[in-house]
Motif scaffolding. Structure first.
Motif, PDB file in Angstrom:
ATOM      1  N   LYS A  54       0.858  -1.174   0.000  1.00  0.00           N
ATOM      2  CA  LYS A  54       0.000   0.000   0.000  1.00  0.00           C
ATOM      3  C   LYS A  54       0.902   1.234   0.000  1.00  0.00           C
ATOM      4  N   ASN A  55       0.993   1.893  -1.162  1.00  0.00           N
ATOM      5  CA  ASN A  55       1.865   3.053  -1.315  1.00  0.00           C
ATOM      6  C   ASN A  55       1.108   4.312  -0.897  1.00  0.00           C
ATOM      7  N   ILE A  56       1.556   4.920   0.211  1.00  0.00           N
ATOM      8  CA  ILE A  56       0.849   6.080   0.749  1.00  0.00           C
ATOM      9  C   ILE A  56       1.097   7.347  -0.067  1.00  0.00           C
ATOM     10  N   SER A  57       2.135   7.353  -0.899  1.00  0.00           N
ATOM     11  CA  SER A  57       2.404   8.509  -1.752  1.00  0.00           C
ATOM     12  C   SER A  57       1.422   8.560  -2.923  1.00  0.00           C
ATOM     13  N   GLU A  58       0.932   7.405  -3.311  1.00  0.00           N
ATOM     14  CA  GLU A  58       0.073   7.320  -4.486  1.00  0.00           C
ATOM     15  C   GLU A  58      -1.409   7.169  -4.149  1.00  0.00           C
ATOM     16  N   ASN A  59      -1.721   6.883  -2.886  1.00  0.00           N
ATOM     17  CA  ASN A  59      -3.117   6.670  -2.504  1.00  0.00           C
ATOM     18  C   ASN A  59      -3.368   7.305  -1.138  1.00  0.00           C
ATOM     19  N   ARG A  60      -4.130   8.382  -1.139  1.00  0.00           N
ATOM     20  CA  ARG A  60      -4.392   9.120   0.106  1.00  0.00           C
ATOM     21  C   ARG A  60      -5.120   8.266   1.135  1.00  0.00           C
TER      22      ARG A  60
END
Length: 93
Positions: free
Chosen positions: A34-40
């Motif tokens: 889960k990439n937090i930079s790409e998905n708020r």
């Protein structure tokens, strides 16, 4: 590999995140990234767990912050080679 639920929160330009993902792949561990930079929404999920940095790995109920290979191996049940000092060959005089 195992039936454990593994979720890894990552972010862009994070060398420890890259190292962690590479190691999990090498160990053939199934995980959800889960990439937090790409998905708020992932960012909000991570904050709701009171975690504010990446990488953050959740293995079932165990939380591992940062890149901690020994703890990851132990939690996932992946054996590792212990390295001990040979105190018999050390000269303390």
């Amino acid at each position: 590999m195992s039936d454990q639920m593994v979720v890894v929160y990552t972010s862009n330009d994070c060398s420890n995140c890259d190292k962690l993902i590479s190691r999990l792949s090498e160990w053939e561990v199934n995980y959800q990234e889960k990439n937090i930079s790409e998905n708020r929404q992932y960012f909000k999920e991570l904050q709701s767990k009171k975690v504010y940095g990446t990488p953050a790995t959740f293995i079932d109920d165990e939380k591992i912050l940062g890149y901690q290979e020994r703890k990851l191996r132990r939690t996932l049940g992946i054996p590792y080679e212990e390295r001990f000092l040979d105190t018999n060959s050390m000269n303390f005089s």
